[in-house]
Design a protein around this motif. Structure first.
Motif, PDB file in Angstrom:
ATOM      1  N   GLU A 121       0.702  -1.249   0.020  1.00 19.78           N
ATOM      2  CA  GLU A 121       0.194  -0.007   0.003  1.00 19.78           C
ATOM      3  C   GLU A 121       0.872   1.288  -0.090  1.00 19.78           C
ATOM      4  O   GLU A 121       0.453   2.232  -0.480  1.00 19.78           O
ATOM      5  CB  GLU A 121      -0.856  -0.022   1.293  1.00 19.78           C
ATOM      6  N   ASP A 122       1.995   1.317   0.670  1.00 23.14           N
ATOM      7  CA  ASP A 122       2.921   2.248   0.731  1.00 23.14           C
ATOM      8  C   ASP A 122       3.578   2.615  -0.790  1.00 23.14           C
ATOM      9  O   ASP A 122       3.580   3.787  -1.189  1.00 23.14           O
ATOM     10  CB  ASP A 122       3.921   1.989   1.608  1.00 23.14           C
ATOM     11  N   LEU A 123       3.706   1.576  -1.396  1.00 26.11           N
ATOM     12  CA  LEU A 123       4.233   1.728  -2.644  1.00 26.11           C
ATOM     13  C   LEU A 123       3.471   2.078  -3.725  1.00 26.11           C
ATOM     14  O   LEU A 123       3.529   2.964  -4.633  1.00 26.11           O
ATOM     15  CB  LEU A 123       4.814   0.346  -3.349  1.00 26.11           C
ATOM     16  N   ARG A 124       2.153   1.842  -3.307  1.00 20.81           N
ATOM     17  CA  ARG A 124       0.871   2.606  -4.282  1.00 20.81           C
ATOM     18  C   ARG A 124       0.687   4.164  -4.441  1.00 20.81           C
ATOM     19  O   ARG A 124       0.204   4.503  -5.240  1.00 20.81           O
ATOM     20  CB  ARG A 124      -0.343   1.883  -3.915  1.00 20.81           C
ATOM     21  N   ARG A 125       1.051   4.666  -3.302  1.00 21.93           N
ATOM     22  CA  ARG A 125       0.772   5.933  -2.864  1.00 21.93           C
ATOM     23  C   ARG A 125       2.149   6.837  -3.586  1.00 21.93           C
ATOM     24  O   ARG A 125       1.938   8.054  -3.589  1.00 21.93           O
ATOM     25  CB  ARG A 125       0.714   6.277  -1.512  1.00 21.93           C
ATOM     26  N   ARG A 126       3.119   6.298  -3.964  1.00 22.05           N
ATOM     27  CA  ARG A 126       4.305   6.895  -4.651  1.00 22.05           C
ATOM     28  C   ARG A 126       4.061   7.605  -5.897  1.00 22.05           C
ATOM     29  O   ARG A 126       2.922   7.589  -6.751  1.00 22.05           O
ATOM     30  CB  ARG A 126       5.550   6.179  -4.587  1.00 22.05           C
ATOM     31  N   ASP A 127       5.068   8.431  -6.384  1.00 19.84           N
ATOM     32  CA  ASP A 127       4.965   9.170  -7.661  1.00 19.84           C
ATOM     33  C   ASP A 127       5.005   8.448  -8.870  1.00 19.84           C
ATOM     34  O   ASP A 127       4.149   8.300  -9.948  1.00 19.84           O
ATOM     35  CB  ASP A 127       5.716  10.405  -7.486  1.00 19.84           C
ATOM     36  N   PHE A 128       6.212   7.676  -9.137  1.00 15.58           N
ATOM     37  CA  PHE A 128       6.696   7.281 -10.496  1.00 15.58           C
ATOM     38  C   PHE A 128       6.984   5.821 -10.208  1.00 15.58           C
ATOM     39  O   PHE A 128       7.381   5.273  -9.306  1.00 15.58           O
ATOM     40  CB  PHE A 128       7.670   8.053 -11.000  1.00 15.58           C
ATOM     41  N   THR A 129       6.818   4.805 -11.133  1.00 15.31           N
ATOM     42  CA  THR A 129       7.057   3.629 -11.132  1.00 15.31           C
ATOM     43  C   THR A 129       8.624   3.307 -10.576  1.00 15.31           C
ATOM     44  O   THR A 129       8.730   2.261 -10.047  1.00 15.31           O
ATOM     45  CB  THR A 129       6.796   3.111 -12.379  1.00 15.31           C
ATOM     46  N   ILE A 130       9.547   4.088 -11.148  1.00 18.65           N
ATOM     47  CA  ILE A 130      10.834   3.849 -10.726  1.00 18.65           C
ATOM     48  C   ILE A 130      11.298   4.059  -9.337  1.00 18.65           C
ATOM     49  O   ILE A 130      12.184   3.742  -8.778  1.00 18.65           O
ATOM     50  CB  ILE A 130      11.874   4.703 -11.557  1.00 18.65           C
ATOM     51  N   ASN A 131      10.145   4.850  -8.648  1.00 16.75           N
ATOM     52  CA  ASN A 131      10.235   4.985  -7.122  1.00 16.75           C
ATOM     53  C   ASN A 131       9.496   4.111  -6.277  1.00 16.75           C
ATOM     54  O   ASN A 131       9.363   4.128  -5.037  1.00 16.75           O
ATOM     55  CB  ASN A 131      10.109   6.398  -6.860  1.00 16.75           C
ATOM     56  N   ALA A 132       8.719   3.354  -6.912  1.00 12.47           N
ATOM     57  CA  ALA A 132       7.782   2.360  -6.270  1.00 12.47           C
ATOM     58  C   ALA A 132       8.204   0.981  -6.149  1.00 12.47           C
ATOM     59  O   ALA A 132       7.580   0.117  -6.588  1.00 12.47           O
ATOM     60  CB  ALA A 132       6.400   2.452  -7.011  1.00 12.47           C
ATOM     61  N   MET A 133       9.269   0.891  -5.522  1.00 10.94           N
ATOM     62  CA  MET A 133       9.830  -0.414  -5.354  1.00 10.94           C
ATOM     63  C   MET A 133      10.387  -0.617  -3.992  1.00 10.94           C
ATOM     64  O   MET A 133      11.037   0.442  -3.561  1.00 10.94           O
ATOM     65  CB  MET A 133      11.136  -0.653  -6.485  1.00 10.94           C
ATOM     66  N   ALA A 134      10.618  -1.775  -3.639  1.00  7.76           N
ATOM     67  CA  ALA A 134      11.122  -2.138  -2.067  1.00  7.76           C
ATOM     68  C   ALA A 134      11.931  -3.274  -2.192  1.00  7.76           C
ATOM     69  O   ALA A 134      11.740  -4.193  -2.938  1.00  7.76           O
ATOM     70  CB  ALA A 134      10.043  -2.044  -1.050  1.00  7.76           C
ATOM     71  N   LEU A 135      12.990  -3.279  -1.332  1.00 10.36           N
ATOM     72  CA  LEU A 135      13.735  -4.378  -1.256  1.00 10.36           C
ATOM     73  C   LEU A 135      13.831  -4.876   0.314  1.00 10.36           C
ATOM     74  O   LEU A 135      14.197  -4.084   1.210  1.00 10.36           O
ATOM     75  CB  LEU A 135      15.127  -4.306  -1.624  1.00 10.36           C
ATOM     76  N   SER A 136      13.326  -5.940   0.486  1.00  9.54           N
ATOM     77  CA  SER A 136      13.307  -6.445   1.815  1.00  9.54           C
ATOM     78  C   SER A 136      14.440  -6.866   2.529  1.00  9.54           C
ATOM     79  O   SER A 136      15.562  -7.384   1.998  1.00  9.54           O
ATOM     80  CB  SER A 136      12.350  -7.896   1.797  1.00  9.54           C
ATOM     81  N   LEU A 137      14.709  -6.401   3.928  1.00 10.00           N
ATOM     82  CA  LEU A 137      15.721  -6.370   4.696  1.00 10.00           C
ATOM     83  C   LEU A 137      15.400  -7.386   5.932  1.00 10.00           C
ATOM     84  O   LEU A 137      16.001  -7.400   6.833  1.00 10.00           O
ATOM     85  CB  LEU A 137      16.228  -5.193   5.335  1.00 10.00           C
ATOM     86  N   ASN A 138      14.371  -8.355   5.879  1.00  7.95           N
ATOM     87  CA  ASN A 138      13.602  -8.959   6.965  1.00  7.95           C
ATOM     88  C   ASN A 138      14.346 -10.507   6.858  1.00  7.95           C
ATOM     89  O   ASN A 138      14.470 -11.066   5.641  1.00  7.95           O
ATOM     90  CB  ASN A 138      12.094  -8.839   7.057  1.00  7.95           C
ATOM     91  N   PRO A 139      14.436 -11.109   7.730  1.00  3.21           N
ATOM     92  CA  PRO A 139      14.705 -12.493   7.750  1.00  3.21           C
ATOM     93  C   PRO A 139      13.838 -13.504   7.132  1.00  3.21           C
ATOM     94  O   PRO A 139      12.425 -12.946   7.422  1.00  3.21           O
ATOM     95  CB  PRO A 139      14.922 -12.926   9.383  1.00  3.21           C
ATOM     96  N   GLY A 140      14.429 -14.321   6.415  1.00  3.17           N
ATOM     97  CA  GLY A 140      13.263 -15.096   5.482  1.00  3.17           C
ATOM     98  C   GLY A 140      13.049 -14.502   4.236  1.00  3.17           C
ATOM     99  O   GLY A 140      12.492 -15.309   3.218  1.00  3.17           O
ATOM    100  N   SER A 141      13.177 -13.126   3.855  1.00  2.00           N
ATOM    101  CA  SER A 141      12.534 -12.634   2.734  1.00  2.00           C
ATOM    102  C   SER A 141      13.589 -11.502   2.241  1.00  2.00           C
ATOM    103  O   SER A 141      13.525 -10.872   1.482  1.00  2.00           O
ATOM    104  CB  SER A 141      11.195 -12.037   2.830  1.00  2.00           C
ATOM    105  N   ARG A 142      14.872 -11.621   3.017  1.00  2.00           N
ATOM    106  CA  ARG A 142      16.260 -10.806   2.722  1.00  2.00           C
ATOM    107  C   ARG A 142      16.398 -10.877   1.183  1.00  2.00           C
ATOM    108  O   ARG A 142      16.636 -11.902   0.726  1.00  2.00           O
ATOM    109  CB  ARG A 142      17.072 -10.931   3.591  1.00  2.00           C
TER     110      ARG A 142
END
Length: 517
Positions: A121-142
């Motif tokens: 949901e946080d990525l959906r509120r952003r401005d451009f597609t090139i800024n609407a990406m996330a890289l997980s830093l969590n155990p199990g999905s890092r």
């Protein structure tokens, strides 16, 4: 999954890598899921310089302030409404931690209604597609890349695309941002995005921009690698006057800004990493009035940047005064003073110094004096066993360099004369090899003799000597009776009988031979 983590690790600087580890560990300890988001992920994938780190947590990052400060981070400022913390991590790394949220706009120009949300949901509120990406830093999905709008494909295609048709109406500052990204990356706007930009201009959406958004856009200009080019493009699109009505490229000190970026590049090559952002804002607003500058400073969200911008001239004057005093009376003292000064001050003073003596000392510090370091006789120092492995090596090398700077040593002979008394003593010689003569043989034979055996004789003059077996001692009848299993004694033939039989055989052979004859 692992490929993106590998890409992140090789693209981040060592200080940025330590910053990522610091923030992720603190967020995990607090039980918050954490992601690297926005421009940081875009720059990692695209290959552009990573200017700062953007983190998003599922929780309230304001609760992490004490732990971050305890770990060595500087909290520059906070935004209670957006639940955002602006940081300077160890190593002078800019970072921002925000909460995962949703934004709902009820009217153009009005602040959005904010609520906690998931990372998608946080990525959906952003401005451009090139800024609407996330890289997980969590155990199990890092290392898991979340890209719901296919921003990686737009990076590959080098396109700037909005997420939805109402993007510019909801947040008009995205018009300025689209122009800034296009100028920085030299990427065109996607066809539908360009049509929406034209529509937003016709409907004059930009007049609904908020002061907070203006402050953020002014701040972002300070971090550009080519700020003069960005300002010129913004002026062409008529966005510069939105940031300040009196701001034009004529109010920019273009020569000073160009010199600043050249000196910054030179210092980077020498291993220094000065933060040029306060000086960039100084030259971008060099010919604006004091009131306009004060109004711009009020809008910038990072208060540490504002403070550095305000104190820039005073700190530079103080450093210039010290460079003309006794503290910098000799080249070695000048070197020590400039080495301990903040790189930002050296950078700014190199461009703005009005005194010839001050400017010359900084030029020598960045150029001429560094060539003196090449006079250190590294080969001879190695022969003297003065190597970097010595604990005293840094001090010895520094002392020689200071003497060379001050002209107290000139020739290689003088340097070696100074170094020889400081050389460590030679290592002790290795122990002699064991002897292989008569003494060694006697040493080997002694334990064998004690065990009741005689050594095997070697070859003597081509004849082989047989080994002599130990002679068994005779057992008496009394000892044999006492033994539990007395050994059986074999009966031997008497020597006389043996000799008699041998005589018979030999005589037989002789008679046979006579008969044949």
């Amino acid at each position: 999954m692992a490929d993106y983590i590998y890409t992140m690790e090789i693209r981040l600087t060592p200080n940025q890598q330590r910053g990522v580890t610091l923030v992720q560990d603190i967020a995990r300890d607090a039980g918050m899921n954490i992601y690297l988001t926005g421009g940081a992920v875009r720059d990692i994938i695209s290959g552009f310089p990573i200017r700062d780190l953007d983190f998003t947590v599922q929780g309230n990052p304001l609760k992490l302030q004490k732990q971050l400060e305890h770990a060595g981070a500087l909290v520059a400022s906070t935004d209670d409404d957006l639940k955002t913390v602006y940081l300077v991590l160890p190593g002078n790394v800019r970072a921002e931690i925000s909460t995962a949220r949703t934004e709902r706009y009820e009217k153009t120009g009005k602040p959005p209604i904010i609520a906690p949300g998931t990372i998608i949901e946080d990525l959906r509120r952003r401005d451009f597609t090139i800024n609407a990406m996330a890289l997980s830093l969590n155990p199990g999905s890092r290392g898991l890349l979340m890209d719901p709008f296919n921003g990686a494909a737009d990076i590959e295609a080098k396109l700037i695309r909005i997420l939805h048709n109402y993007s510019f109406m909801e947040d008009p500052s995205r018009l300025i941002r689209a122009t800034r990204f296009a100028a920085r990356f030299h990427w065109p706007l996607e066809e539908r995005t360009l049509a929406r930009v034209q529509s937003a201009k016709e409907n004059n959406y930009i007049e609904y921009i908020t002061d907070r958004a203006i402050g953020q856009e002014i701040e972002q200009l300070a971090y550009e690698d080519d700020p003069l080019h960005i300002v010129r493009v913004l002026e062409k699109e008529e966005w510069l006057k939105v940031l300040n009505p009196h701001w034009t490229t004529a109010k920019v000190d273009a020569a000073g800004l160009s010199e600043l970026m050249k000196t910054r590049q030179q210092m980077n090559q020498l291993g220094y990493t000065p933060d040029p952002s306060p000086a960039v804002l100084y030259f971008l607003t060099a010919r604006l009035g004091d009131k306009d500058i004060a109004d711009m400073r009020k809008l910038i969200p990072r208060k540490d940047l504002v403070a550095a911008w305000k104190d820039l001239e005073d700190n530079a004057k103080d450093l210039a005064k010290r460079l003309t005093g006794k503290e910098a009376a000799t080249p070695s003292r000048t070197w020590k003073l400039l080495s301990e000064a903040r790189p930002e001050m050296v950078l700014f003073l190199d461009v703005t110094a009005k005194q010839q003596a001050v400017a010359q000392k900084i030029k020598n510090f960045l150029g001429k004096w560094r060539q003196v370091q090449q006079k250190l006789p590294l080969l001879e120092m190695t022969e003297l066993r003065i190597t970097p492995q010595m604990p005293e090596y840094p001090k010895i090398a520094h002392d020689v360099f200071m003497l060379l700077l001050d002209g107290k040593m000139h020739s290689r002979t003088e340097i070696l004369k100074f170094l020889k008394p400081l050389a460590p003593p030679p290592p002790p010689p290795p122990p002699p090899p064991p002897k292989r003569g008569r003494a060694a043989k006697a040493a080997v034979a002694a334990p064998q003799a004690a065990a009741g055996t005689t050594p095997v004789a070697g070859k003597k003059k081509g004849k082989t000597a047989a080994a002599v077996a130990p002679v068994p001692q005779p057992v008496t009848k009394a000892e044999a009776a006492k033994a539990p299993n007395p050994p059986k004694v074999e009966k031997r033939k008497s020597p006389k009988k043996v000799e008699h039989s041998s005589k018979k055989k030999s005589s037989g052979k002789k008679t046979k031979g006579k008969k044949k004859r």
